[in-house]
Design a protein around this motif. Structure first.
Motif, PDB file in Angstrom:
ATOM      1  N   ASN A 189     -78.692 -12.323  30.122  1.00 13.43           N
ATOM      2  CA  ASN A 189     -78.981 -13.723  29.837  1.00 13.43           C
ATOM      3  C   ASN A 189     -78.709 -13.945  28.356  1.00 13.43           C
ATOM      4  OD1 ASN A 189     -80.390 -16.117  28.967  1.00 13.43           O
ATOM      5  ND2 ASN A 189     -81.487 -16.090  30.915  1.00 13.43           N
ATOM      6  N   ASN A 219     -81.352 -17.927  36.469  1.00 12.47           N
ATOM      7  CA  ASN A 219     -80.791 -17.968  35.118  1.00 12.47           C
ATOM      8  C   ASN A 219     -79.741 -19.065  35.012  1.00 12.47           C
ATOM      9  OD1 ASN A 219     -81.782 -15.253  33.656  1.00 12.47           O
ATOM     10  ND2 ASN A 219     -81.387 -14.807  35.811  1.00 12.47           N
ATOM     11  N   SER A 220     -79.926 -19.951  34.041  1.00 13.35           N
ATOM     12  CA  SER A 220     -78.985 -21.058  33.866  1.00 13.35           C
ATOM     13  C   SER A 220     -77.625 -20.577  33.393  1.00 13.35           C
ATOM     14  CB  SER A 220     -79.552 -22.078  32.870  1.00 13.35           C
ATOM     15  OG  SER A 220     -79.799 -21.460  31.614  1.00 13.35           O
ATOM     16  N   SER A 221     -77.579 -19.456  32.684  1.00 18.27           N
ATOM     17  CA  SER A 221     -76.308 -18.883  32.249  1.00 18.27           C
ATOM     18  C   SER A 221     -76.425 -17.367  32.222  1.00 18.27           C
ATOM     19  CB  SER A 221     -75.907 -19.403  30.864  1.00 18.27           C
ATOM     20  OG  SER A 221     -76.888 -19.060  29.905  1.00 18.27           O
ATOM     21  N   CYS A 223     -74.104 -13.874  31.010  1.00 19.89           N
ATOM     22  CA  CYS A 223     -72.932 -13.318  30.337  1.00 19.89           C
ATOM     23  C   CYS A 223     -72.641 -11.944  30.936  1.00 19.89           C
ATOM     24  CB  CYS A 223     -73.190 -13.199  28.840  1.00 19.89           C
ATOM     25  SG  CYS A 223     -71.807 -12.531  27.924  1.00 19.89           S
ATOM     26  N   LEU A 536     -70.043 -17.992  38.753  1.00 16.12           N
ATOM     27  CA  LEU A 536     -70.001 -17.706  37.323  1.00 16.12           C
ATOM     28  C   LEU A 536     -68.714 -18.166  36.658  1.00 16.12           C
ATOM     29  CD1 LEU A 536     -71.601 -14.174  37.220  1.00 16.12           C
ATOM     30  CD2 LEU A 536     -72.651 -16.373  36.766  1.00 16.12           C
ATOM     31  N   LEU A 538     -66.629 -16.600  34.904  1.00 21.33           N
ATOM     32  CA  LEU A 538     -66.632 -16.156  33.510  1.00 21.33           C
ATOM     33  C   LEU A 538     -65.651 -15.017  33.319  1.00 21.33           C
ATOM     34  CD1 LEU A 538     -70.426 -16.021  32.649  1.00 21.33           C
ATOM     35  CD2 LEU A 538     -68.784 -17.736  31.919  1.00 21.33           C
ATOM     36  N   SER A 543     -69.086 -14.882  27.270  1.00 21.49           N
ATOM     37  CA  SER A 543     -69.887 -15.901  27.923  1.00 21.49           C
ATOM     38  C   SER A 543     -69.292 -17.278  27.740  1.00 21.49           C
ATOM     39  CB  SER A 543     -71.316 -15.877  27.365  1.00 21.49           C
ATOM     40  OG  SER A 543     -71.280 -16.078  25.968  1.00 21.49           O
ATOM     41  N   ASP A 544     -68.458 -17.478  26.731  1.00 22.94           N
ATOM     42  CA  ASP A 544     -67.811 -18.757  26.518  1.00 22.94           C
ATOM     43  C   ASP A 544     -66.596 -18.525  25.646  1.00 22.94           C
ATOM     44  OD1 ASP A 544     -68.696 -18.580  23.820  1.00 22.94           O
ATOM     45  OD2 ASP A 544     -70.644 -19.376  24.470  1.00 22.94           O
TER      46      ASP A 544
END
Length: 720
Positions: A189, A219-221, A223, A536, A538, A543-544
């Motif tokens: 997270n 979990n909102s996001s 990684c 996800l 991702l 993560s971004d």
């Protein structure tokens, strides 16, 4: 109002109470790895007492713990516990008032879990503690990691562990890190740093795995990383020990405890968090590959202040010299011998006429004869290498003797007091010991040797001692006439692991076979994989797409290329193999040709700068030699004029970083790159034209190069 001092003063009383209630920072150091990857060496000596650049592994760990503010260390000993205890009692670590080292021994613990249960029963841990293995090398400060852990504990009593991780991208080909360990997949997270998923079997996962739907909901996001290395440095709360008592089947720190907490559906409520190391060094020596990697890092001073010339526990001082070499004052080297870069020579060692030694660590009291060739080896104490021997990427333990003309192929390991016969050739990856290969391959085999009286026997280095001759009678024909030692059989079903965990470089044909085998493996799809991808979306390892992450990726890629290039220089790796490795890094990081060229150029110019010089003219000469030698490699990644311009811009950046050294000679270097056909005339002139439109502050190097630019323009006009 000033508080009164003295026995009855309020402030003094409070301070005294606080001092009495203060819990010292404690550490548990596991002096047993509970593994077999250093066999046959660890049948006779515990891994933590093996030399690492001429100091014991455990000395690096203890020195780091002391520097980090740890006050009490409990060293848990299992296999060869007598050797560990005796060494520590004779060492500088015992008898200190501000750094208390205490040993706890058990000959019955065969795993880390059992070790922690023994420590719990002793009742010595009274607060948060550092958990680390005695094969760890680090210079990271613990202050921030400790503060994060304690702050979380205030908010959430179930936050029982914080693990240290650091960036280390694994190979797309081998799925191994530079330390020879499995590729690690973790999910974190990014806001709370809570660990949600942990899997270190990346070679079998083929880049895919699944997360529980409950995690995606809670979990909102998230990684997801496959670019992290577990440092095996943990800060734990006392509940960690009690949890091992409650779960007697827990044996391993990661496979059972960490994954057990992550998979228990919140039954215990305990949580694990991560601390990402950015600028410090931390590595655990898990296998011979990591032994080789960490040794090179120590020699190249990434582990400062824990480097060879700081006299960690050595008997003599090593002096740091040119080309990254270290030499004890008591060593003797023939004037006709050649000593290459990154070589360490211990006290009392001698090197004979016309011998060539490079990227090698030599211990104390070694005798190396004439016309000997040694490359990339680790030669411990009291080793004798007679005339005409040749050895590459091998480990020679204390008391080993190579008779004249012996040849060791890459990857050979010779355990204590082995004798290799005259003109005998040992094939790659051979392991030789005075002990026959055990039938059982359990991690507690060393305990059985202790029980049988073998593991703790100190065999004299004298070849004629009674103790030695008694052992030799077991088998003395495997390694040539007058040789002594048993060659252990290689597990043909696990040959890839042997290649990947050896100190020998992995060859191109081996990599080709590994790729072929990976492609032939079939992977059963997991139903949750599509859910993971849809939920996800991702990129692994990020993560971004923030500017900070992109900058980190770029710097990490540059560091990886620089490390690859330096290894190529120091180990004389063939250019084709370097191209293969850099291309693998390019694919891993999804980079362009110009990224490879820029990183290579930076590494070349930095190495030229670090090569000894006393004047600007000598630095220019260093650069010219560097470009001449490596121009072909760099040109593989320079295909267009625009890419060549990018190299000039990269050189401008370096001039800002190394202003004193490179700004005065910028035009001369530019001219050398032109003369060596690394840069075309059009690239330099186009760069100059673009710079003319820049701000005045950005024209410094352009103005510095006016004569060169004018000369090129006139030459161009004459050609027309």
């Amino acid at each position: 109002m000033v508080a009164k001092k003295g026995p009855k003063g309020g402030m003094a009383a409070d301070d005294g109470e606080e001092e009495r209630s203060r819990v010292p920072l404690q550490a548990i150091l596991l002096a047993d790895s509970f593994a077999t990857l250093f066999r046959p060496i660890t049948l006779e000596r515990p891994k933590v007492l093996l030399p690492l650049v001429n100091a014991r592994m455990i000395d690096y760990t203890l020195a780091w713990l002391e520097s980090s503010g740890v006050e009490e260390v409990y060293v848990f000993c299992c296999a060869h516990s007598k050797q560990v205890i005796e060494y520590l009692e004779r060492s500088k670590w015992f008898g200190r008032s501000n750094f208390l080292v205490t040993t706890i021994a058990s000959n019955y613990a065969t795993s880390a879990g059992e070790a922690l249960r023994v420590i719990y029963e002793r009742g010595v841990i009274c607060g948060d503690f550092v958990l680390v293995s005695g094969d760890t090398v680090s210079n990271m400060p613990l202050t921030q990691m400790l503060a994060e852990h304690k702050e979380r504990r205030k908010r959430d009593s179930y936050a029982v562990m914080t693990m240290a991780i650091q960036r280390s991208k694994s190979s797309n080909v081998t799925h191994k890190s530079r330390l020879g360990t499995d590729e690690l997949f973790i999910a974190v997270n990014p806001e709370t740093k809570q660990l949600l998923y942990y899997e270190d079997k990346g070679d079998n996962l083929k880049g895919s795995f699944s997360l529980d739907n409950a995690l995606l909901t809670a979990n909102s996001s998230i990684c997801i990383h496959n670019d992290k290395q577990d440092c095996f440095i943990d800060i734990c709360s006392p509940e960690v020990l009690s949890h091992y008592i409650e779960n007697v089947d827990y044996q391993h720190l990661r496979a059972h405890f960490v994954k057990g907490l992550l998979d228990d559906d919140g039954i215990s409520g305990y949580k694990v968090f991560v601390h990402d190391i950015r600028s410090s060094y931390a590595a655990r020596i898990d296998n011979l590959r990591s032994y080789d990697t960490v040794s090179k890092d120590i020699i190249q001073r990434w582990t400062y202040p824990f480097v060879p010339d700081t006299q960690l526990a050595a008997k003599s001082v090593l002096k740091h010299g040119r080309q990254g070499n270290y030499r004890a004052s008591g060593s003797k080297i023939s004037p006709s011998a050649t000593i290459g870069s990154c070589t360490v020579i211990g006290n009392g060692s001698t090197i004979g006429n016309f011998s060539n030694v490079t990227t090698t660590v030599i211990g104390e009291g070694c005798v190396i004869g004439s016309n000997v060739s040694i490359e990339g080896c680790y030669i411990w104490d009291r080793v004798t290498i007679e005339d005409g021997c040749k050895l590459k990427h091998a480990v020679l333990c204390d008391g080993v003797i190579l008779r004249s003309g012996a040849i060791l192929e890459p990857g050979v390991v010779l355990s204590f007091n082995v004798i290799v016969g005259q003109n005998f050739r040992l094939p790659s990856y051979s392991k030789v010991s005075l002990f026959k290969q055990p039938i059982k391959q359990d991690s507690d085999e060393e305990l059985e040797y202790v029980d049988d009286g073998y593991g703790t026997v100190e065999i004299s280095s004298s070849p004629n001692s009674p103790e030695r001759m008694e052992v030799l009678r077991a088998d003395n024909s495997d390694v040539g006439d007058a040789g002594a030692g048993c060659i252990w059989s290689v597990d043909t079903f696990n040959l890839e692991e042997e290649w990947l965990q050896s100190i020998a470089p992995v060859l191109e044909d081996q990599l080709t076979e590994i790729v072929k085998n990976r492609n032939n493996q079939t992977v059963k799809p997991n139903e949750d994989d599509t859910i993971l991808q849809q939920s996800l979306n991702l990129e692994l390892g990020s993560s971004d797409n923030s500017d900070e992450d992109i900058a980190d990726d770029s710097l990490h890629f540059q560091n990886e290329v620089e490390a690859t290039f330096l290894r190529g220089v120091h180990e004389n790796v063939k250019e084709d193999n370097l191209i293969f490795e850099i291309n693998a890094l390019k694919a891993m990081h999804n980079c362009e040709l110009i990224d490879c060229a820029s990183a290579l150029f930076y590494a070349m110019m930095k190495l030229a700068l670090e090569t000894p010089h006393t004047s600007s003219s000598e630095l220019v000469k260093n650069v010219a030699e560097m470009i001449t030698k490596w121009k072909k490699l760099l040109k593989c990644y320079l295909k267009t004029i625009d890419e060549e311009i990018e190299i000039i811009l990269k050189f401008e950046e370096m001039c800002l970083e190394f202003a004193t050294e490179y700004i005065p000679i910028f035009p001369q270097i530019l001219h050398i790159m032109y003369e060596k056909d690394m840069l075309q005339e059009d690239a330099i002139l186009k760069w100059a034209s673009e710079k003319e439109e820049a701000d005045e502050s950005d024209k410094v190097l352009l103005k510095h190069s006016e004569k060169l630019i004018q000369w090129l323009r006139e030459a161009s006009e004459e050609d027309e």
